[in-house]
Design a protein around this motif. Structure first.
Motif, PDB file in Angstrom:
ATOM      1  N   VAL A   1       0.862  -1.175   0.000  1.00  0.00           N
ATOM      2  CA  VAL A   1       0.000   0.000   0.000  1.00  0.00           C
ATOM      3  C   VAL A   1       0.905   1.234   0.000  1.00  0.00           C
ATOM      4  O   VAL A   1       2.070   1.162   0.410  1.00  0.00           O
ATOM      5  CB  VAL A   1      -0.933  -0.009   1.238  1.00  0.00           C
ATOM      6  CG1 VAL A   1      -0.137   0.195   2.515  1.00  0.00           C
ATOM      7  CG2 VAL A   1      -2.028   1.026   1.106  1.00  0.00           C
ATOM      8  N   HIS A   2       0.379   2.379  -0.444  1.00  0.00           N
ATOM      9  CA  HIS A   2       1.192   3.593  -0.490  1.00  0.00           C
ATOM     10  C   HIS A   2       1.651   3.963   0.919  1.00  0.00           C
ATOM     11  O   HIS A   2       0.845   3.942   1.867  1.00  0.00           O
ATOM     12  CB  HIS A   2       0.386   4.749  -1.097  1.00  0.00           C
ATOM     13  CG  HIS A   2       1.228   5.917  -1.513  1.00  0.00           C
ATOM     14  ND1 HIS A   2       1.812   6.782  -0.600  1.00  0.00           N
ATOM     15  CD2 HIS A   2       1.601   6.365  -2.737  1.00  0.00           C
ATOM     16  CE1 HIS A   2       2.497   7.706  -1.242  1.00  0.00           C
ATOM     17  NE2 HIS A   2       2.394   7.475  -2.548  1.00  0.00           N
ATOM     18  N   PRO A   3       2.919   4.298   1.090  1.00  0.00           N
ATOM     19  CA  PRO A   3       3.450   4.629   2.426  1.00  0.00           C
ATOM     20  C   PRO A   3       2.683   5.744   3.133  1.00  0.00           C
ATOM     21  O   PRO A   3       2.654   5.783   4.370  1.00  0.00           O
ATOM     22  CB  PRO A   3       4.890   5.064   2.125  1.00  0.00           C
ATOM     23  CG  PRO A   3       5.242   4.364   0.855  1.00  0.00           C
ATOM     24  CD  PRO A   3       3.970   4.307   0.060  1.00  0.00           C
ATOM     25  N   ARG A   4       2.047   6.624   2.384  1.00  0.00           N
ATOM     26  CA  ARG A   4       1.282   7.700   3.011  1.00  0.00           C
ATOM     27  C   ARG A   4       0.128   7.154   3.830  1.00  0.00           C
ATOM     28  O   ARG A   4      -0.240   7.706   4.869  1.00  0.00           O
ATOM     29  CB  ARG A   4       0.754   8.656   1.934  1.00  0.00           C
ATOM     30  CG  ARG A   4      -0.053   9.833   2.486  1.00  0.00           C
ATOM     31  CD  ARG A   4      -0.404  10.842   1.402  1.00  0.00           C
ATOM     32  NE  ARG A   4      -1.356  10.324   0.421  1.00  0.00           N
ATOM     33  CZ  ARG A   4      -1.046  10.034  -0.838  1.00  0.00           C
ATOM     34  NH1 ARG A   4       0.201  10.187  -1.263  1.00  0.00           N
ATOM     35  NH2 ARG A   4      -1.948   9.571  -1.680  1.00  0.00           N
ATOM     36  N   TRP A   5      -0.444   6.039   3.393  1.00  0.00           N
ATOM     37  CA  TRP A   5      -1.606   5.478   4.072  1.00  0.00           C
ATOM     38  C   TRP A   5      -1.208   4.566   5.217  1.00  0.00           C
ATOM     39  O   TRP A   5      -1.873   4.539   6.256  1.00  0.00           O
ATOM     40  CB  TRP A   5      -2.492   4.724   3.067  1.00  0.00           C
ATOM     41  CG  TRP A   5      -2.993   5.607   1.968  1.00  0.00           C
ATOM     42  CD1 TRP A   5      -2.688   5.536   0.634  1.00  0.00           C
ATOM     43  CD2 TRP A   5      -3.864   6.739   2.107  1.00  0.00           C
ATOM     44  NE1 TRP A   5      -3.310   6.536  -0.052  1.00  0.00           N
ATOM     45  CE2 TRP A   5      -4.048   7.292   0.815  1.00  0.00           C
ATOM     46  CE3 TRP A   5      -4.504   7.337   3.191  1.00  0.00           C
ATOM     47  CZ2 TRP A   5      -4.836   8.419   0.589  1.00  0.00           C
ATOM     48  CZ3 TRP A   5      -5.295   8.454   2.968  1.00  0.00           C
ATOM     49  CH2 TRP A   5      -5.460   8.978   1.684  1.00  0.00           C
ATOM     50  N   VAL A   6      -0.153   3.802   5.043  1.00  0.00           N
ATOM     51  CA  VAL A   6       0.319   2.904   6.114  1.00  0.00           C
ATOM     52  C   VAL A   6       1.838   3.057   6.220  1.00  0.00           C
ATOM     53  O   VAL A   6       2.598   2.251   5.674  1.00  0.00           O
ATOM     54  CB  VAL A   6      -0.070   1.431   5.846  1.00  0.00           C
ATOM     55  CG1 VAL A   6       0.325   0.561   7.046  1.00  0.00           C
ATOM     56  CG2 VAL A   6      -1.560   1.283   5.571  1.00  0.00           C
TER      57      VAL A   6
ATOM     58  N   GLY B   1       0.458  -1.388  -6.678  1.00  0.00           N
ATOM     59  CA  GLY B   1       0.954  -2.262  -5.634  1.00  0.00           C
ATOM     60  C   GLY B   1       1.364  -3.617  -6.192  1.00  0.00           C
ATOM     61  O   GLY B   1       2.371  -4.195  -5.761  1.00  0.00           O
ATOM     62  N   LEU B   2       0.589  -4.112  -7.149  1.00  0.00           N
ATOM     63  CA  LEU B   2       0.932  -5.385  -7.782  1.00  0.00           C
ATOM     64  C   LEU B   2       2.253  -5.269  -8.542  1.00  0.00           C
ATOM     65  O   LEU B   2       3.071  -6.195  -8.510  1.00  0.00           O
ATOM     66  CB  LEU B   2      -0.188  -5.829  -8.723  1.00  0.00           C
ATOM     67  CG  LEU B   2       0.064  -7.126  -9.492  1.00  0.00           C
ATOM     68  CD1 LEU B   2       0.224  -8.307  -8.534  1.00  0.00           C
ATOM     69  CD2 LEU B   2      -1.075  -7.393 -10.481  1.00  0.00           C
ATOM     70  N   ASP B   3       2.456  -4.143  -9.224  1.00  0.00           N
ATOM     71  CA  ASP B   3       3.720  -3.936  -9.932  1.00  0.00           C
ATOM     72  C   ASP B   3       4.898  -4.065  -8.977  1.00  0.00           C
ATOM     73  O   ASP B   3       5.899  -4.740  -9.272  1.00  0.00           O
ATOM     74  CB  ASP B   3       3.748  -2.540 -10.572  1.00  0.00           C
ATOM     75  CG  ASP B   3       2.802  -2.406 -11.751  1.00  0.00           C
ATOM     76  OD1 ASP B   3       2.419  -3.443 -12.328  1.00  0.00           O
ATOM     77  OD2 ASP B   3       2.452  -1.259 -12.092  1.00  0.00           O
TER      78      ASP B   3
END
Length: 313
Positions: free
Chosen positions: A63-68, A99-101
């Motif tokens: 997940v994007h680091p900003r969110w978690v 995220g899959l990439d």
């Protein structure tokens, strides 16, 4: 340590002979920790879990680091783990194609997507409607399958939502079927805020079976907010489920649902299953030692009752 290392085993009828514990501690367990856990500690945590006999361990999330922020080191962690982190038994959470990439760049062999049974949580967690989230996940699942990867679908808020309240069983079953129809291999039914009770579990599993989702494709994911996780798990096992999500030490929560407290503790689950004569392949002493060690790293006591009892904590 307590002089009572194992429960007295008295086989219980109506349960599967073996249960697969799907360990979520490194991902779901740590994602809500405010203080950053060093990558090397996470890697050692995972290696200790594997040494205790756990086979399926969800390692991290792309997940994007900003969110978690806690899981911003996903690539570094998998590089540290090397071959240990590349297996169909080491899933990582992917929220979208980007995220899959990143997961593919790390050569992982199993991924998990994270949907919702309710509109409110879909908006809070994914920033889009439930229908839009299914559309977002469709290419993720297809690309994963084309690459020969194993795919799990989490569905959250299956037993209640802090914004919407009770969630009708049929609506939950429909949401689960939508994701499984994309081609996922396994479904994890989540009690994100821990409000589920045994009768509710029984009703939902029956509804899923009516939609063609067999118990052999289902895992259950219970939080212990109201002390119902073990009773709900036992109900699911009696219905034919044999995969149970758990978190060593009872670590966990949800950054988007503040009423979601810790996951079912792996040690508490193993104690119950050992007593019922159900095979898990896990070394309870090593799990307890790992939880005591991790509690020291986090600077707070383990939430597991079994850990507290056996360690004298």
């Amino acid at each position: 340590m307590s002089s009572i290392a194992l429960p007295q085993s008295e086989p219980m009828t109506g349960l599967p002979p073996k249960v697969t514990v799907y360990e979520v501690g490194p991902r779901d367990g740590l994602q809500n920790e405010r203080d950053t856990v060093p990558t090397q500690v996470k890697a050692q945590f995972i290696r200790r879990l594997l040494d205790a006999g756990l086979e399926t361990v969800e390692t991290t999330s792309f997940v994007h680091p900003r969110w978690v922020p806690q899981l911003a080191d996903a690539s570094e962690l998998l590089a540290d783990l090397d071959e240990v982190g590349r297996s169909p038994l080491r899933p990582v959470l992917v929220p979208n194609e980007r995220g899959l990439d990143r997961a593919m760049e790390a050569d992982v062999e199993a991924v998990a997507i994270f949907g919702s049974a309710t509109e409110a949580f879909a908006q809070k967690n994914l920033g889009r409607s439930r229908e839009e989230s299914v559309e977002m996940f469709a290419p993720v699942v297809k690309r994963s399958q084309d690459a020969g990867m194993w795919v799990r679908a989490y569905v959250s808020m299956c037993f209640g939502d802090p914004w919407e309240g009770p969630v009708p069983v049929d609506r939950v079953a429909d949401a689960c079927a939508e994701l499984m129809d994309l081609g996922c291999d396994q479904l994890s039914v989540g009690d994100t805020i821990g409000t589920g009770t045994p009768g509710h579990v029984e009703a939902l599993l029956a509804a899923l079976e009516q939609r063609g989702i067999g118990m052999d494709r289902i895992g259950v994911h219970f939080h212990d907010t109201y002390g119902q996780a073990l009773s709900n798990t036992l109900t699911a096992l009696r219905a034919g489920v044999s995969v149970v999500d758990a978190s060593t030490g009872g670590l966990g929560g949800c950054p988007y649902a503040k009423s979601a407290t810790g996951n079912l503790a792996t040690e508490d689950l193993v104690w119950m299953l050992n007593g019922a004569g159900v095979e898990t392949g896990l070394d309870l002493d090593k799990l307890v030692a790992t939880s005591v060690w991790m509690a020291q790293q986090l600077g707070k006591p383990s939430a597991s009752r079994v850990v507290k009892a056996l360690s004298g904590a």
